[in-house]
Design an enzyme around this catalytic site. Sequence first.
Site, PDB file in Angstrom:
ATOM      1  N   GLY A 292      55.623  -7.048 -24.116  1.00 52.39           N
ATOM      2  CA  GLY A 292      55.055  -6.006 -24.967  1.00 52.39           C
ATOM      3  C   GLY A 292      55.655  -4.683 -24.550  1.00 52.39           C
ATOM      4  O   GLY A 292      56.875  -4.558 -24.467  1.00 52.39           O
TER       5      GLY A 292
ATOM      6  N   SER B 195      55.220  -1.937 -21.478  1.00 52.03           N
ATOM      7  CA  SER B 195      54.533  -1.784 -20.190  1.00 52.03           C
ATOM      8  C   SER B 195      53.805  -0.445 -20.046  1.00 52.03           C
ATOM      9  O   SER B 195      52.738  -0.388 -19.427  1.00 52.03           O
ATOM     10  CB  SER B 195      55.530  -1.979 -19.044  1.00 52.03           C
ATOM     11  OG  SER B 195      56.628  -1.112 -19.184  1.00 52.03           O
TER      12      SER B 195
ATOM     13  N   CYS C 239      58.588 -10.261 -19.058  1.00 57.24           N
ATOM     14  CA  CYS C 239      59.189  -9.045 -19.614  1.00 57.24           C
ATOM     15  C   CYS C 239      58.358  -7.808 -19.257  1.00 57.24           C
ATOM     16  O   CYS C 239      58.364  -7.408 -18.096  1.00 57.24           O
ATOM     17  CB  CYS C 239      59.413  -9.223 -21.112  1.00 57.24           C
ATOM     18  SG  CYS C 239      60.654  -8.092 -21.755  1.00 57.24           S
TER      19      CYS C 239
ATOM     20  N   ARG D   4      63.875  -0.943 -16.176  1.00 56.25           N
ATOM     21  CA  ARG D   4      63.297  -1.120 -17.498  1.00 56.25           C
ATOM     22  C   ARG D   4      64.380  -1.006 -18.568  1.00 56.25           C
ATOM     23  O   ARG D   4      65.322  -0.221 -18.417  1.00 56.25           O
ATOM     24  CB  ARG D   4      62.262  -0.012 -17.688  1.00 56.25           C
ATOM     25  CG  ARG D   4      61.228  -0.330 -18.672  1.00 56.25           C
ATOM     26  CD  ARG D   4      60.085   0.655 -18.548  1.00 56.25           C
ATOM     27  NE  ARG D   4      59.529   0.854 -19.845  1.00 56.25           N
ATOM     28  CZ  ARG D   4      59.538   1.994 -20.491  1.00 56.25           C
ATOM     29  NH1 ARG D   4      60.067   3.073 -19.954  1.00 56.25           N
ATOM     30  NH2 ARG D   4      59.022   2.052 -21.684  1.00 56.25           N
TER      31      ARG D   4
ATOM     32  N   ILE E 212      64.326  -9.604 -24.738  1.00 53.14           N
ATOM     33  CA  ILE E 212      64.088  -8.597 -25.787  1.00 53.14           C
ATOM     34  C   ILE E 212      63.786  -7.261 -25.101  1.00 53.14           C
ATOM     35  O   ILE E 212      62.732  -7.102 -24.489  1.00 53.14           O
ATOM     36  CB  ILE E 212      62.910  -9.010 -26.696  1.00 53.14           C
ATOM     37  CG1 ILE E 212      63.137 -10.409 -27.288  1.00 53.14           C
ATOM     38  CG2 ILE E 212      62.693  -7.967 -27.797  1.00 53.14           C
ATOM     39  CD1 ILE E 212      61.903 -11.044 -27.894  1.00 53.14           C
ATOM     40  N   ARG E 213      64.730  -6.333 -25.194  1.00 56.33           N
ATOM     41  CA  ARG E 213      64.607  -5.043 -24.468  1.00 56.33           C
ATOM     42  C   ARG E 213      64.054  -5.279 -23.060  1.00 56.33           C
ATOM     43  O   ARG E 213      63.085  -4.650 -22.619  1.00 56.33           O
ATOM     44  CB  ARG E 213      63.731  -4.057 -25.241  1.00 56.33           C
ATOM     45  CG  ARG E 213      64.412  -3.544 -26.502  1.00 56.33           C
ATOM     46  CD  ARG E 213      63.644  -2.432 -27.175  1.00 56.33           C
ATOM     47  NE  ARG E 213      62.332  -2.852 -27.598  1.00 56.33           N
ATOM     48  CZ  ARG E 213      62.097  -3.626 -28.669  1.00 56.33           C
ATOM     49  NH1 ARG E 213      63.120  -4.062 -29.404  1.00 56.33           N
ATOM     50  NH2 ARG E 213      60.895  -3.957 -29.001  1.00 56.33           N
TER      51      ARG E 213
ATOM     52  N   HIS F 279      61.298 -14.342 -22.190  1.00 53.63           N
ATOM     53  CA  HIS F 279      60.048 -14.748 -22.847  1.00 53.63           C
ATOM     54  C   HIS F 279      59.997 -16.259 -23.029  1.00 53.63           C
ATOM     55  O   HIS F 279      60.319 -16.756 -24.115  1.00 53.63           O
ATOM     56  CB  HIS F 279      59.973 -14.110 -24.245  1.00 53.63           C
ATOM     57  CG  HIS F 279      59.814 -12.643 -24.241  1.00 53.63           C
ATOM     58  ND1 HIS F 279      58.600 -12.028 -24.270  1.00 53.63           N
ATOM     59  CD2 HIS F 279      60.731 -11.647 -24.221  1.00 53.63           C
ATOM     60  CE1 HIS F 279      58.757 -10.717 -24.269  1.00 53.63           C
ATOM     61  NE2 HIS F 279      60.044 -10.462 -24.235  1.00 53.63           N
TER      62      HIS F 279
ATOM     63  N   GLU G 256      57.578 -17.915 -23.652  1.00 52.91           N
ATOM     64  CA  GLU G 256      56.501 -18.224 -24.593  1.00 52.91           C
ATOM     65  C   GLU G 256      56.934 -18.194 -26.048  1.00 52.91           C
ATOM     66  O   GLU G 256      56.211 -18.680 -26.907  1.00 52.91           O
ATOM     67  CB  GLU G 256      55.328 -17.247 -24.377  1.00 52.91           C
ATOM     68  CG  GLU G 256      55.545 -15.813 -24.866  1.00 52.91           C
ATOM     69  CD  GLU G 256      56.344 -14.937 -23.905  1.00 52.91           C
ATOM     70  OE1 GLU G 256      56.941 -15.477 -22.950  1.00 52.91           O
ATOM     71  OE2 GLU G 256      56.376 -13.713 -24.123  1.00 52.91           O
TER      72      GLU G 256
END
Length: 207
Positions: A48, A50, A80, A109, A137-138, A178, A180
């Site tokens: 998400g 942070s 992440c 980050r 993802i980023r 990720h 998930e």
Amino acid sequence: MTPTIGVFALQGDVGEHLRVLTDLGARAIGVRRVAELDQCDGLVIPGGESTTMSKLARTFDLFEPIRQRIKEGMPAFGTCAGMIMLADRVEDGAPDQETLGGLDVTVRRNAFGRQVDSFEDDLRFAGLDGPVHAVFIRAPWVEDAGPGVDVLARVGRGPAAGRIVAVRQGSLLATSFHPEVDGGDDRIHRLFVDHVVAAGTRTHAET
Ligand code: GLN
């Protein structure tokens, strides 16, 4: 024992983690309040944003209780943004960015974001047979890890080759990617569920 595994649910890709954990036979619950945290044998902190997670955790009075449970040895798994939340040190964080900490690592980050916003790779992952398909993802990477930290995976190719993207230290597990998401790999969640079961019964049971 069926472990109760919470997913920090104030921000991030909560539903995906709940689904994978439920499919693996855990009792998976969203955690928005201390009463929910108290039921948990382990906690997942999702992907998400942070900085938003930290602020919301403060606003909803979850920050210190989670930090305390982690100090007491509750297993936690961050993906992440969740990895950033578990890191002791953050590079390129927001000026007032706070983390829960516990992992003796420095994470950078949005590390991949300088080259590409998202990136996929098949990684060798310590303790697992066959490659893990990793979706970034980023994502952060681990810039630096202390002596007590086990490196579980590194990027295999491209400009980020060799960068650390999965670590474990005691009860804490974290991946830059990720597992998930669709097309991810449930074997890492399985490792975590097994770890939660091995860590024993919850200390703060209310139910
Ligand atoms: N860039 C996000 C952060 O700094 C993490 C991105 C993610 O979780 N997919 O929190």
